[in-house]
Design a protein around this motif. Structure first.
Motif, PDB file in Angstrom:
ATOM      1  N   GLY A  32      -0.607   3.974   4.444  1.00  0.00           N
ATOM      2  CA  GLY A  32      -2.057   4.126   4.599  1.00  0.00           C
ATOM      3  C   GLY A  32      -2.690   2.984   5.383  1.00  0.00           C
ATOM      4  N   ILE A  33      -2.289   1.745   5.074  1.00  0.00           N
ATOM      5  CA  ILE A  33      -2.876   0.600   5.781  1.00  0.00           C
ATOM      6  C   ILE A  33      -2.493   0.627   7.251  1.00  0.00           C
ATOM      7  CG2 ILE A  33      -2.795  -1.909   5.965  1.00  0.00           C
ATOM      8  CD1 ILE A  33      -2.681  -2.109   3.021  1.00  0.00           C
ATOM      9  N   GLN A  34      -1.254   0.964   7.547  1.00  0.00           N
ATOM     10  CA  GLN A  34      -0.826   1.041   8.943  1.00  0.00           C
ATOM     11  C   GLN A  34      -1.553   2.158   9.677  1.00  0.00           C
ATOM     12  OE1 GLN A  34       1.144   0.626   6.353  1.00  0.00           O
ATOM     13  NE2 GLN A  34       2.514  -1.086   6.753  1.00  0.00           N
ATOM     14  N   ARG A  35      -1.726   3.291   9.015  1.00  0.00           N
ATOM     15  CA  ARG A  35      -2.457   4.389   9.639  1.00  0.00           C
ATOM     16  C   ARG A  35      -3.907   3.995   9.922  1.00  0.00           C
ATOM     17  NH1 ARG A  35      -0.229   9.239  10.026  1.00  0.00           N
ATOM     18  NH2 ARG A  35       1.718   9.687   8.925  1.00  0.00           N
ATOM     19  N   ASP A  36      -4.535   3.347   8.960  1.00  0.00           N
ATOM     20  CA  ASP A  36      -5.930   2.946   9.153  1.00  0.00           C
ATOM     21  C   ASP A  36      -6.064   1.931  10.287  1.00  0.00           C
ATOM     22  OD1 ASP A  36      -6.837   4.609   7.171  1.00  0.00           O
ATOM     23  OD2 ASP A  36      -6.840   3.065   5.617  1.00  0.00           O
ATOM     24  N   ALA A  37      -5.126   0.993  10.368  1.00  0.00           N
ATOM     25  CA  ALA A  37      -5.201  -0.020  11.424  1.00  0.00           C
ATOM     26  C   ALA A  37      -5.067   0.621  12.804  1.00  0.00           C
ATOM     27  CB  ALA A  37      -4.113  -1.075  11.219  1.00  0.00           C
ATOM     28  N   LEU A  38      -4.113   1.541  12.957  1.00  0.00           N
ATOM     29  CA  LEU A  38      -3.936   2.203  14.243  1.00  0.00           C
ATOM     30  C   LEU A  38      -5.118   3.114  14.552  1.00  0.00           C
ATOM     31  CD1 LEU A  38      -2.352   2.909  16.737  1.00  0.00           C
ATOM     32  CD2 LEU A  38      -0.970   4.500  15.377  1.00  0.00           C
ATOM     33  N   ALA A  39      -5.603   3.837  13.548  1.00  0.00           N
ATOM     34  CA  ALA A  39      -6.754   4.716  13.771  1.00  0.00           C
ATOM     35  C   ALA A  39      -7.996   3.911  14.141  1.00  0.00           C
ATOM     36  CB  ALA A  39      -7.016   5.561  12.522  1.00  0.00           C
ATOM     37  N   ASP A  40      -8.185   2.762  13.518  1.00  0.00           N
ATOM     38  CA  ASP A  40      -9.330   1.916  13.866  1.00  0.00           C
ATOM     39  C   ASP A  40      -9.243   1.438  15.314  1.00  0.00           C
ATOM     40  OD1 ASP A  40     -10.326   2.216  11.337  1.00  0.00           O
ATOM     41  OD2 ASP A  40      -9.587   0.289  10.591  1.00  0.00           O
ATOM     42  N   ALA A  41      -8.029   1.109  15.766  1.00  0.00           N
ATOM     43  CA  ALA A  41      -7.861   0.675  17.156  1.00  0.00           C
ATOM     44  C   ALA A  41      -8.191   1.807  18.120  1.00  0.00           C
ATOM     45  CB  ALA A  41      -6.434   0.177  17.379  1.00  0.00           C
ATOM     46  N   LEU A  42      -7.708   3.013  17.833  1.00  0.00           N
ATOM     47  CA  LEU A  42      -8.004   4.150  18.699  1.00  0.00           C
ATOM     48  C   LEU A  42      -9.486   4.494  18.675  1.00  0.00           C
ATOM     49  CD1 LEU A  42      -4.917   6.314  17.717  1.00  0.00           C
ATOM     50  CD2 LEU A  42      -5.317   5.289  19.961  1.00  0.00           C
ATOM     51  N   ALA A  43     -10.107   4.408  17.494  1.00  0.00           N
ATOM     52  CA  ALA A  43     -11.540   4.677  17.403  1.00  0.00           C
ATOM     53  C   ALA A  43     -12.347   3.632  18.164  1.00  0.00           C
ATOM     54  CB  ALA A  43     -11.969   4.720  15.934  1.00  0.00           C
ATOM     55  N   ALA A  44     -11.896   2.372  18.131  1.00  0.00           N
ATOM     56  CA  ALA A  44     -12.572   1.325  18.906  1.00  0.00           C
ATOM     57  C   ALA A  44     -12.460   1.601  20.399  1.00  0.00           C
ATOM     58  CB  ALA A  44     -11.983  -0.041  18.570  1.00  0.00           C
ATOM     59  N   GLU A  45     -11.303   2.096  20.844  1.00  0.00           N
ATOM     60  CA  GLU A  45     -11.140   2.476  22.240  1.00  0.00           C
ATOM     61  C   GLU A  45     -12.082   3.624  22.604  1.00  0.00           C
ATOM     62  OE1 GLU A  45      -9.292   1.233  24.567  1.00  0.00           O
ATOM     63  OE2 GLU A  45      -7.540   0.236  23.727  1.00  0.00           O
ATOM     64  N   ALA A  46     -12.217   4.593  21.691  1.00  0.00           N
ATOM     65  CA  ALA A  46     -13.117   5.716  21.946  1.00  0.00           C
ATOM     66  C   ALA A  46     -14.566   5.248  22.072  1.00  0.00           C
ATOM     67  CB  ALA A  46     -12.988   6.748  20.818  1.00  0.00           C
ATOM     68  N   ASP A  59      -5.058  -6.104  15.059  1.00  0.00           N
ATOM     69  CA  ASP A  59      -4.680  -5.613  13.728  1.00  0.00           C
ATOM     70  C   ASP A  59      -3.636  -4.503  13.833  1.00  0.00           C
ATOM     71  OD1 ASP A  59      -6.406  -7.386  12.543  1.00  0.00           O
ATOM     72  OD2 ASP A  59      -8.041  -5.947  12.323  1.00  0.00           O
ATOM     73  N   ALA A  60      -3.813  -3.624  14.818  1.00  0.00           N
ATOM     74  CA  ALA A  60      -2.851  -2.531  14.988  1.00  0.00           C
ATOM     75  C   ALA A  60      -1.475  -3.068  15.362  1.00  0.00           C
ATOM     76  CB  ALA A  60      -3.345  -1.563  16.064  1.00  0.00           C
ATOM     77  N   ARG A  61      -1.444  -4.097  16.185  1.00  0.00           N
ATOM     78  CA  ARG A  61      -0.153  -4.686  16.547  1.00  0.00           C
ATOM     79  C   ARG A  61       0.505  -5.332  15.329  1.00  0.00           C
ATOM     80  NH1 ARG A  61       2.561  -9.223  18.410  1.00  0.00           N
ATOM     81  NH2 ARG A  61       4.024  -8.753  20.077  1.00  0.00           N
ATOM     82  N   LEU A  62      -0.308  -6.016  14.505  1.00  0.00           N
ATOM     83  CA  LEU A  62       0.233  -6.606  13.284  1.00  0.00           C
ATOM     84  C   LEU A  62       0.764  -5.527  12.351  1.00  0.00           C
ATOM     85  CD1 LEU A  62       0.572  -9.240  11.635  1.00  0.00           C
ATOM     86  CD2 LEU A  62      -1.696  -8.819  10.681  1.00  0.00           C
ATOM     87  N   ALA A  63       0.045  -4.407  12.273  1.00  0.00           N
ATOM     88  CA  ALA A  63       0.480  -3.317  11.396  1.00  0.00           C
ATOM     89  C   ALA A  63       1.738  -2.639  11.912  1.00  0.00           C
ATOM     90  CB  ALA A  63      -0.640  -2.288  11.260  1.00  0.00           C
ATOM     91  N   SER A  64       1.992  -2.723  13.217  1.00  0.00           N
ATOM     92  CA  SER A  64       3.164  -2.058  13.786  1.00  0.00           C
ATOM     93  C   SER A  64       4.448  -2.846  13.564  1.00  0.00           C
ATOM     94  CB  SER A  64       2.961  -1.831  15.286  1.00  0.00           C
ATOM     95  OG  SER A  64       2.936  -3.059  15.981  1.00  0.00           O
ATOM     96  N   GLN A  65       4.336  -4.085  13.120  1.00  0.00           N
ATOM     97  CA  GLN A  65       5.531  -4.860  12.834  1.00  0.00           C
ATOM     98  C   GLN A  65       6.157  -4.363  11.528  1.00  0.00           C
ATOM     99  OE1 GLN A  65       4.183  -8.897  12.732  1.00  0.00           O
ATOM    100  NE2 GLN A  65       3.961  -9.051  14.949  1.00  0.00           N
ATOM    101  N   VAL A  66       7.423  -4.083  11.564  1.00  0.00           N
ATOM    102  CA  VAL A  66       8.101  -3.488  10.412  1.00  0.00           C
ATOM    103  C   VAL A  66       9.375  -4.257  10.102  1.00  0.00           C
ATOM    104  CG1 VAL A  66       7.194  -1.161  10.755  1.00  0.00           C
ATOM    105  CG2 VAL A  66       9.273  -1.852  11.951  1.00  0.00           C
ATOM    106  N   THR A  67       9.779  -4.162   8.858  1.00  0.00           N
ATOM    107  CA  THR A  67      11.071  -4.694   8.458  1.00  0.00           C
ATOM    108  C   THR A  67      12.156  -3.688   8.848  1.00  0.00           C
ATOM    109  OG1 THR A  67      10.935  -3.653   6.285  1.00  0.00           O
ATOM    110  CG2 THR A  67       9.996  -5.863   6.510  1.00  0.00           C
ATOM    111  N   PRO A  68      13.431  -4.105   8.888  1.00  0.00           N
ATOM    112  CA  PRO A  68      14.487  -3.132   9.226  1.00  0.00           C
ATOM    113  C   PRO A  68      14.489  -1.911   8.315  1.00  0.00           C
ATOM    114  CG  PRO A  68      15.341  -5.374   9.341  1.00  0.00           C
ATOM    115  CD  PRO A  68      13.952  -5.479   8.780  1.00  0.00           C
ATOM    116  N   ARG A  69      14.171  -2.101   7.052  1.00  0.00           N
ATOM    117  CA  ARG A  69      14.133  -0.962   6.132  1.00  0.00           C
ATOM    118  C   ARG A  69      12.977  -0.027   6.472  1.00  0.00           C
ATOM    119  NH1 ARG A  69      15.811   0.573   1.045  1.00  0.00           N
ATOM    120  NH2 ARG A  69      14.279   1.709  -0.200  1.00  0.00           N
TER     121      ARG A  69
END
Length: 703
Positions: A172-186, A207-217
């Protein structure tokens, strides 16, 4: 800002209650974890153990509500482990005053330094100090201390298990961060229709870039929707700016501008639809009008030159965004090799060297985090000794209140201090009244405590005063389980909380770490980072065959980080009760606008980077060489109050423009870059500087 005004603003900020989205299911899950721990201990017939273990489960649940991109079970387990260690050491030393105070000083200092790693680490460190102070029972043996530490860890283990078994809105947090970035672009695309040079805050993209960082799992389980759209959002932004710019893109008036406005409006519609799909894990739904606008008219392209290239690029990127987002939501794939290179988040064991480097960077006298660590360690020790000397019992509440409100900056410390006291006053008053009227037993007190925990989790983001009231009531009911008299609890809680809050505020007044004197350094850092970004882009024009895409990307990220650091410093400095020693508010706004324009123009040049087989540009090479020399002098001028001279750079820019006869995008963008640098010099030249007198106003301007 005067002290009276600063305190008034801090009090108003601390008592502000915000309207925010509530998450009742997550609050219920966290409360259920605490209920399991308390219930098991009461079933064993030991209320004191129930009280002790409840603090661990509560703190482990509390940290999972913070805005962190790490998996919630990992956060709960990590915090529970740290709480268990703090509990074990605290219980061993609690019977010896000197040993405990020395342990408290060292542990609190390390907890204060944890803010160098990040806000979640800082909060976790604060929780470990709190659990060390809360010595509800005092085991007489090492085995007893281990038992209490195990119960604390068990509480975190239960919270982690519930998160795994009952996930609520995964990713959910990752989705919100990416959606907020796209909405800001809009929103940016729509604003460009009316203001071709509209500003853009890059924070959502960061924030979206930070949210896109993932662990190997996580990389093996991440939904497809969270892969491609962020990179596309990064590439869309410079294309939007290039299309709208009246110098590089479409002319300011005429049919081309009308067509550009139509494309920008359609781009806003598409980006909003993609953001909605990402946020709610659904398909993309586009109105037919937007689809028709993004098609090339039957009469042929209506744009020319760089504007036409930007329009074609925009249409292609928007189509890719819709296609990537419309993938089946449940499908997953591993990250690519490129993603592993810079978007892989280190696991908790691999985070240790990263944390050590962060601590080493802040281990200096001028660091506000280092000063915060010294300040909070001293206040914790003084508060504990003072609380032990006062005839109230529960003396640990004084240092506990201090530690919980203290932050590395002035405004947060004072606002949280006021909010903590008012919230505690309300919470203990309500809880004390219920205890006096109802006289609840052990199980009824446990139920009331769980209700307060649920309210704390539910209202977490509404304001610190609200959560302080809920926590204060929770503590009253929790101690009621152990048979504590509510009259003594209420009186001691209020008085010692007031003492702890006053100690925290007094410590910042006596040993501050003001942000105001650092404003010039932050400004110089932003200018240098913007300059490095511009030089990286110009080098691609000067030597296309030798260009490295990562070099430009890394320079852009550094420029964004420097901008955020400046904005955060400026916001903190505005709330400090100190004599201004940096740019005035008006000058800061003018300087920020000039440097933001510098970044926007560089981004436009980046949107039209030449191919590797393109001819090298001698003009770009000469402009970059002169810009590098001029920036070195400008950085010293900003820090020390000297003069800026862009005349040589203007001369090089004019020669470059004449050589290419104004046909290329880069020479025209370089002219806009010079305009931004002139605006920067003009803004700073009008700012008097008390350290250097009239010297600060001797900035020369090119004729």
């Amino acid at each position: 800002m005067t002290w009276s005004r600063a305190l008034t603003e801090a009090a108003r900020s601390g008592l502000t209650v915000e309207r925010t989205k509530l998450t009742p299911l997550i609050a219920v899950r966290g409360t259920a974890g605490l209920a399991l721990v308390i219930g098991l201990c009461l079933w064993r017939g030991d209320p004191s153990l129930a009280v002790s273990s409840a603090f661990g489960a509560f703190a482990a649940g509390l940290v999972t509500f913070q805005r962190s991109m790490r998996p919630r079970p990992v956060l709960a387990l990590a915090v529970a482990g740290a709480l268990a260690v703090a509990t074990f050491l605290g219980y061993l030393a609690a019977a010896h005053l000197v040993a405990f105070v020395l342990l408290l000083i060292g542990w609190t200092f390390l907890a204060g330094m944890a803010w160098a790693i990040g806000p979640v680490s800082g909060l976790a460190g604060t929780q470990t100090v709190a659990i060390m102070l809360v010595t509800v029972t005092l085991p007489t043996s090492v085995l007893g201390a281990l038992q209490h530490a195990a119960l604390i860890f068990f509480g975190g283990l239960v919270q982690a298990a519930l998160i795994v078994v009952f996930p609520v809105r995964p990713w959910g947090i990752q989705r919100d961060a990416l959606a907020d970035a796209l909405a800001a672009e809009a929103d940016y695309a729509r604003r460009l229709r009316h203001d071709p040079v509209a500003p853009f805050d890059p924070a959502p993209l960061m924030d979206a870039r930070l949210a896109s960082q993932v662990t190997p799992r996580q990389a093996k389980r991440r939904p497809v929707q969270l892969h491609g759209p962020r990179g596309l959002a990064e590439r869309v932004r410079p294309v939007l700016a290039s299309l709208a710019d009246p110098v590089v893109g479409a002319p300011l008036e005429g049919p081309e501008r009308d067509r550009a406005r139509e494309l920008l409006g359609a781009a806003g519609t598409v980006l909003d639809a993609v953001a909605h799909a990402v946020r709610h894990a659904g398909p993309v739904r586009l109105p037919p009008e937007a689809m028709a606008t993004l098609e090339v008219p039957a009469t042929g392209p209506m744009l020319n030159g760089a504007a036409r290239r930007a329009a074609y690029r925009l249409i292609s990127l928007l189509a890719d965004a819709v296609e990537l987002t419309d993938e089946p939501v449940r499908a997953t794939r591993a990250t690519t090799e490129a993603e592993r290179g810079h978007l892989l988040r280190p696991s908790v064991p691999k985070l240790v060297p990263v944390a050590l480097r962060a601590l080493h960077r802040e281990a200096r006298w001028s660091s506000h985090i280092f000063r915060h660590a010294l300040r909070v360690a001293a206040v914790a020790a003084v508060g504990y000794l003072l609380g032990a000397a006062l005839p109230f019992g529960h003396g640990y509440w004084a240092p506990l209140a201090s530690v919980m409100v203290m932050r590395p900056d002035f405004a947060q410390t004072y606002s949280r201090g006021v909010a903590r006291f008012i919230g505690t006053l309300v919470g203990v008053a309500v809880a004390g009244a219920l205890m006096a009227l109802v006289h609840p037993g052990v199980y009824a007190s446990a139920v009331l405590a769980l209700v307060c925990v649920w309210l704390t989790y539910l209202l977490m983001r509404t304001g610190f005063s609200v959560t302080s009231a809920c926590v204060a009531a929770y503590v009253v009911f929790l101690l009621g389980i152990a048979g504590e008299g509510w009259q003594q609890t209420v009186e001691a809680r209020i008085v010692l909380t007031l003492v702890g809050g006053l100690l925290a505020m007094l410590s910042y007044a006596l040993f501050p770490a003001w942000e105001t004197p650092r404003l010039r350094d932050r400004l110089a850092d932003w200018l240098a980072a913007n300059g490095s970004y511009a030089l990286a882009v110009l080098d691609r024009y000067a030597r296309p065959a030798e260009g490295r895409p990562r070099q430009v990307r890394e320079a852009l990220l550094d420029a964004r980080a420097a901008r955020v650091a400046w904005e955060e410093s400026e916001a903190r400095a505005e709330k400090e009760p100190v004599r201004p020693r940096g740019p005035s508010l008006a000058t800061a706004k003018a300087v920020s606008a000039a440097l933001a324009t510098m970044g926007r123009v560089t981004m436009i040049m980046e949107a039209h980077l030449p191919d590797r087989d393109a001819e090298p540009s001698a003009g770009a090479a000469a402009f970059a060489a002169e810009l590098r020399r001029s920036l070195e002098h400008a950085g010293r001028a900003v820090r020390d109050g000297g003069g800026m001279d862009w005349s040589a750079l203007h001369a090089v820019g004019e020669r470059w423009d004449a050589e290419e006869e104004n046909e290329g995008v880069a020479p025209r963008a370089a002219g806009l870059l010079l305009d931004a640098l002139d605006d920067l010099a003009e803004a700073l030249s009008e700012e008097p500087d008390e350290r250097h007198g009239a010297e600060w106003g001797t900035i020369s301007h090119p004729q």
